[in-house]
Write a protein that holds these residues in place. Structure first.
Motif, mmCIF file in Angstrom:
data_model
loop_
_atom_site.group_PDB
_atom_site.id
_atom_site.type_symbol
_atom_site.label_atom_id
_atom_site.label_comp_id
_atom_site.label_asym_id
_atom_site.label_seq_id
_atom_site.Cartn_x
_atom_site.Cartn_y
_atom_site.Cartn_z
ATOM 1 N N THR A 11 0.842 -1.195 0.000
ATOM 2 C CA THR A 11 0.000 0.000 0.000
ATOM 3 C C THR A 11 0.875 1.242 0.000
ATOM 4 O OG1 THR A 11 -1.669 -1.202 1.281
ATOM 5 C CG2 THR A 11 -1.856 1.209 1.219
ATOM 6 N N ILE A 12 0.422 2.257 -0.703
ATOM 7 C CA ILE A 12 1.145 3.523 -0.752
ATOM 8 C C ILE A 12 0.702 4.405 0.407
ATOM 9 C CG2 ILE A 12 1.767 5.512 -2.157
ATOM 10 C CD1 ILE A 12 2.602 2.728 -3.287
ATOM 11 N N GLY A 13 1.673 4.872 1.185
ATOM 12 C CA GLY A 13 1.378 5.716 2.336
ATOM 13 C C GLY A 13 1.237 7.176 1.966
ATOM 14 N N ARG A 14 1.479 8.050 2.933
ATOM 15 C CA ARG A 14 1.337 9.482 2.684
ATOM 16 C C ARG A 14 2.396 9.984 1.695
ATOM 17 N NH1 ARG A 14 5.691 9.107 3.517
ATOM 18 N NH2 ARG A 14 7.026 9.450 5.330
ATOM 19 N N ASP A 15 2.145 11.129 1.109
ATOM 20 C CA ASP A 15 3.010 11.712 0.079
ATOM 21 C C ASP A 15 4.093 12.554 0.744
ATOM 22 O OD1 ASP A 15 4.206 13.144 -1.926
ATOM 23 O OD2 ASP A 15 2.353 13.950 -2.781
ATOM 24 N N GLN A 16 5.341 12.057 0.724
ATOM 25 C CA GLN A 16 6.459 12.856 1.253
ATOM 26 C C GLN A 16 7.585 12.905 0.238
ATOM 27 O OE1 GLN A 16 7.622 12.889 5.457
ATOM 28 N NE2 GLN A 16 9.698 12.327 4.825
ATOM 29 N N VAL A 17 7.913 14.109 -0.187
ATOM 30 C CA VAL A 17 9.031 14.360 -1.098
ATOM 31 C C VAL A 17 9.886 15.456 -0.473
ATOM 32 C CG1 VAL A 17 9.735 15.107 -3.388
ATOM 33 C CG2 VAL A 17 7.650 13.733 -3.120
#
Length: 388
Positions: free
Chosen positions: A228-234
């Motif tokens: 599963t893809i978690g929160r968006d952090q870049v």
């Protein structure tokens, strides 16, 4: 009395051999023949065949009729998908067969009068002498960042890449186009055009059992992997400003001072994905081509960005370099304390707010862009080139 007996014998004989026999068993047999289907079903390989090839050998055809049903099962009752041709003349499997497996085939065809004919057969596929498997990342059941590709590395070089790639199915919810790209002949990565959307559920079906990856070498894996893809952090590292902006859903949540590669040992530019997280690790310059320049046995809060040895890590020995000058051998350093005990320092904070698959972007470095296959860094390749 003798005349009556003679008449009785004649009558019995006439019932068995005379013209009146046409209304007996002979007539019923002719009627049965007229009801028999003209359709002829053929199954290849023949019943009882052994060491059958896992690809191209299984075919079902119908003559003087159309196939209406074909069911192929293995010994565990699992059905093999396939398709009947538009004219009903043939059926072929939609995928390869598993190796060392017994299959049964049941096929039914119908002639122009609607009469059916059926055929059954059983066979066993070959047992390969040489096999290959794939080691993959991320792990089944994991939650990862938006930059995480599905990457699989094979134990043998693949010379039939289309067959192997076809045997790997990627399903997503919500749906998104995911494409594969080969790096050399032993690594295959899958990703969408842009970073994953948070919350995306990804399912990977590895159906490699029986795939001939190279002549005489067959896959032996059947496995389903979910992540599963978690929160968006870049996070964006500016090698000139010596800062890192940590962004969630496109908004800056923290800016921290950093130090990057010093002149002659600059940090790569480009998009890099965190592939490993180590609370403490040893870093030895000899392992990355820098001889005995350094050997630090207790580097804290280390996050791997490339296979070649680029890390974003805690640094307790660089003094006042953070935010002021570049002092590393190519890594990105954040202020830390020896032993990593202080949870408030930038390195500890970033480590505790990161996950495998998060993206770190480096810009304004004097070095070139990192190679797409140096780590999980295929995002540095255009979508057009990726799909080739």
């Amino acid at each position: 009395m003798s005349g009556a007996l003679l008449l009785a014998v004649t009558a019995c004989g006439g019932g068995g051999t005379g013209s009146g026999g046409g209304d007996g068993k002979g007539g019923d047999s002719g009627a049965a023949r007229s009801k028999q289907s003209e359709a002829v079903v053929s199954i290849s390989p023949e019943d009882g065949a052994k060491s059958v090839d896992t690809s191209g050998a299984l075919k079902v055809t119908a003559a003087k009729g159309r196939l209406t049903e074909v069911v192929v099962k293995d010994a565990k009752g699992r059905k093999l998908d396939g398709k009947i041709s538009g004219d009903g003349a043939g059926w072929t499997p939609s995928t390869h067969l598993a190796a060392a497996t017994k299959y049964t085939v049941h096929a039914v065809a119908e002639d122009s009068e609607g009469r059916t004919a059926a055929e059954d057969a059983g066979f066993t596929t070959l047992t390969p002498d040489d096999t290959f498997v794939g080691s993959f990342t991320p792990e089944d059941g994991s939650k990862v960042g938006v930059g995480m590709p599905f990457s699989i590395r094979f134990t043998r070089g693949i010379t039939n890449p289309k067959d192997v790639e076809k045997a790997i199915r990627i399903r997503t919810e919500p749906a998104v186009d995911v494409e594969g790209h080969w790096f050399g002949n032993d690594r295959l990565d899958f990703r969408p055009e842009k970073y994953w959307k948070p919350g995306t559920k990804v399912t990977v079906d590895l159906n490699l059992d029986g795939v001939e990856g190279r002549p005489g070498v067959y896959g032996e894996q059947t496995k389903t992997i979910d992540f599963t893809i978690g929160r968006d952090q870049v996070s964006v590292v500016d090698a000139k400003k010596l800062t890192m902006k940590v962004m969630r859903d496109g908004k800056v949540i923290k800016t921290v001072p950093v130090t990057t590669g010093k002149p002659g040992m600059e940090t790569w530019n480009g998009q890099m994905v965190i592939s490993e997280m180590l609370t403490v690790t040893r870093m030895n310059g000899a392992t990355v081509g820098y001889g005995g320049e350094y050997d630090i046995k207790d580097v804290p809060h280390a996050l791997r960005l490339t296979n070649s040895g680029t890390f974003l890590h805690g640094n307790y020995w660089a003094g006042g370099a953070f935010g002021n000058y570049n002092a590393s051998h190519g890594c990105i350093g954040l202020r830390d304390v020896r032993g990593g005990w202080d949870k408030k320092v930038p390195a500890a904070w970033f480590f505790n707010h990161s996950m495998i698959g998060d993206v770190v972007v480096v810009k304004n470095s004097e070095d070139r862009t990192v190679d797409p296959d140096n780590g999980l860094n295929g995002w540095n390749m255009s979508w057009e080139k990726w799909k080739k």
